[in-house]
Design an enzyme around this catalytic site. Structure first.
Site, PDB file in Angstrom:
ATOM      1  N   ASP A 150      71.716  23.678  62.463  1.00 25.29           N
ATOM      2  CA  ASP A 150      70.669  24.420  63.174  1.00 25.29           C
ATOM      3  C   ASP A 150      69.335  24.304  62.427  1.00 25.29           C
ATOM      4  O   ASP A 150      69.262  24.518  61.213  1.00 25.29           O
ATOM      5  CB  ASP A 150      71.083  25.890  63.293  1.00 25.29           C
ATOM      6  CG  ASP A 150      70.216  26.658  64.275  1.00 25.29           C
ATOM      7  OD1 ASP A 150      69.012  26.822  63.990  1.00 25.29           O
ATOM      8  OD2 ASP A 150      70.734  27.114  65.301  1.00 25.29           O
ATOM      9  N   CYS A 159      75.269  24.887  58.728  1.00 24.29           N
ATOM     10  CA  CYS A 159      75.091  24.424  60.096  1.00 24.29           C
ATOM     11  C   CYS A 159      73.841  23.544  60.189  1.00 24.29           C
ATOM     12  O   CYS A 159      72.888  23.715  59.441  1.00 24.29           O
ATOM     13  CB  CYS A 159      74.975  25.621  61.036  1.00 24.29           C
ATOM     14  SG  CYS A 159      74.838  25.166  62.787  1.00 24.29           S
ATOM     15  N   ARG A 162      66.931  26.168  62.212  1.00 23.68           N
ATOM     16  CA  ARG A 162      66.424  27.410  61.629  1.00 23.68           C
ATOM     17  C   ARG A 162      66.988  27.672  60.239  1.00 23.68           C
ATOM     18  O   ARG A 162      66.514  28.563  59.533  1.00 23.68           O
ATOM     19  CB  ARG A 162      66.731  28.587  62.557  1.00 23.68           C
ATOM     20  CG  ARG A 162      66.021  28.510  63.890  1.00 23.68           C
ATOM     21  CD  ARG A 162      66.578  29.496  64.888  1.00 23.68           C
ATOM     22  NE  ARG A 162      67.944  29.166  65.289  1.00 23.68           N
ATOM     23  CZ  ARG A 162      68.652  29.849  66.190  1.00 23.68           C
ATOM     24  NH1 ARG A 162      68.104  30.901  66.782  1.00 23.68           N
ATOM     25  NH2 ARG A 162      69.882  29.478  66.493  1.00 23.68           N
ATOM     26  N   CYS A 217      74.994  31.352  66.484  1.00 26.52           N
ATOM     27  CA  CYS A 217      75.231  29.907  66.362  1.00 26.52           C
ATOM     28  C   CYS A 217      75.584  29.304  67.722  1.00 26.52           C
ATOM     29  O   CYS A 217      76.544  29.726  68.375  1.00 26.52           O
ATOM     30  CB  CYS A 217      76.347  29.637  65.359  1.00 26.52           C
ATOM     31  SG  CYS A 217      76.736  27.880  65.148  1.00 26.52           S
ATOM     32  N   HIS A 270      75.654  31.193  60.464  1.00 26.86           N
ATOM     33  CA  HIS A 270      74.493  32.011  60.814  1.00 26.86           C
ATOM     34  C   HIS A 270      74.740  32.721  62.139  1.00 26.86           C
ATOM     35  O   HIS A 270      75.579  32.294  62.949  1.00 26.86           O
ATOM     36  CB  HIS A 270      73.221  31.154  60.906  1.00 26.86           C
ATOM     37  CG  HIS A 270      73.249  30.140  62.016  1.00 26.86           C
ATOM     38  ND1 HIS A 270      72.724  30.389  63.260  1.00 26.86           N
ATOM     39  CD2 HIS A 270      73.744  28.879  62.058  1.00 26.86           C
ATOM     40  CE1 HIS A 270      72.883  29.329  64.023  1.00 26.86           C
ATOM     41  NE2 HIS A 270      73.501  28.383  63.320  1.00 26.86           N
TER      42      HIS A 270
END
Length: 243
Positions: A75, A73, A77, A132, A129
Site C-alpha cells: 500500500d 504491505c 500509504r 487494507c 495496516h
C-alpha cells in the site's frame, strides 16, 4: 577477427529509432508533472543530504548493515522511512499485497534468508495496516484477477476465524482479519530453519507483529513478539543438517 558491421541503411535506421525513442521519452517526461516532481524531489533531497553530511553517500555506498527487516504491505500509504523517521540503510524492506508470508513463496523467503543469515538483522517486523484493500478483497466473493490466488490463504484464515470476526461490528472486521494475518506471518517466520539457525548460534533475533493505524499514523504493537525457540512448538525445531 573482423567484427560484423551493419549496412549503412541499417545504421541510419537504428540511429533514427534511438533518436525517436529519446524524443518520445523526453516528451513523456516533459508532459508528466508527477515524474518530473519525483526526479526534482530526488535532486533536492540528495543536495540537502550532501550539505548536511558531505560523507553521507560515500558511507552509504560502502554497504548496508540494517538492524531491522520490515515485511509490510505494498500500500502506497505505508511509507516506512517517513513514518519511522529512519534513513537509507536503517531498514531492509520487503513489501507485497496484504503483507503475506507464504512458506512456499521464494520471494519473501529469499528476503528473510538474506536479512537473517547475511545481514544478521536483530528484528523482523511483520506490519499490516488498517483498511487494507487486499484483506478486504479476501473477505469478498468478487474476483480480483490473479490476486484471487495470492489471497486465497487469507480467505482460509477468515473462514477459520469467521465466528470471531463476524461477531464484530462491520467496521472492525477487515482490521481484525488484518491482525490475524500479521499473527500468522509472525508464526510462519518463527518456524523457518534460518531463524532457528540464528537462535542456535546464540544470536538475538526478535519477530514482531505491528499494525499501522492509518487514521492516526501510529504503529500498534500486537504484543505477539517471538524472542526465541522456547515459544515455537518443538516439531519445528529442526536438527542441524549433517554433512
Amino acid at each position: 577477427m573482423l567484427r560484423p558491421t551493419l549496412p549503412l541503411s541499417n545504421k541510419l535506421r537504428f540511429g533514427s529509432i534511438l533518436s525517436n525513442n529519446r524524443m518520445m521519452a523526453n516528451q513523456v517526461q516533459e508532459n508528466n508533472s508527477s515524474i518530473n516532481g519525483v526526479i526534482q524531489n530526488n535532486k533536492d533531497w540528495a543536495l540537502e543530504m550532501q550539505v548536511k553530511n558531505p560523507e553521507f553517500f560515500v558511507e552509504l555506498a560502502k554497504g548496508q548493515s540494517p538492524k531491522l527487516l520490515w515485511v509490510g504491505c505494498s500500500d502506497s500509504r505505508m511509507a516506512v522511512d517517513v513514518m519511522t523517521q529512519t534513513n537509507p540503510g536503517d531498514i531492509f524492506i520487503h513489501r507485497n499485497i496484504a503483507n503475506r508470508v507464504p512458506s512456499e513463496d521464494l520471494n519473501v523467503l529469499s528476503v528473510i534468508e538474506y536479512a537473517v543469515k547475511h545481514l544478521k538483522v536483530e528484528h523482523v517486523i511483520i506490519a499490516g495496516h488498517t483498511g487494507c484493500g487486499g484483506i478486504k478483497a479476501a473477505m469478498s466473493s468478487d474476483s480480483v484477477g490473479i490476486l484471487d490466488h495470492w489471497l486465497r490463504p487469507v480467505k482460509d484464515l477468515y473462514l477459520a476465524n469467521q465466528e470471531e470476526i463476524d461477531r464484530l461490528p462491520k467496521a472492525d472486521r477487515v482490521d481484525r482479519l488484518g491482525e490475524l494475518n500479521v499473527i500468522q506471518g509472525v508464526s510462519t517466520i518463527s518456524k523457518l530453519p534460518v531463524v532457528h539457525d540464528a537462535w542456535n548460534e546464540g544470536r538475538e533475533l526478535y519477530i514482531h507483529g505491528w499494525m499501522l493505524q492509518l487514521n492516526t499514523g501510529l504503529l500498534k504493537d500486537l504484543d505477539i513478539s517471538v524472542t526465541g525457540p522456547k515459544q515455537v512448538p518443538s516439531i519445528f525445531k529442526l536438527n542441524a543438517a549433517e554433512h
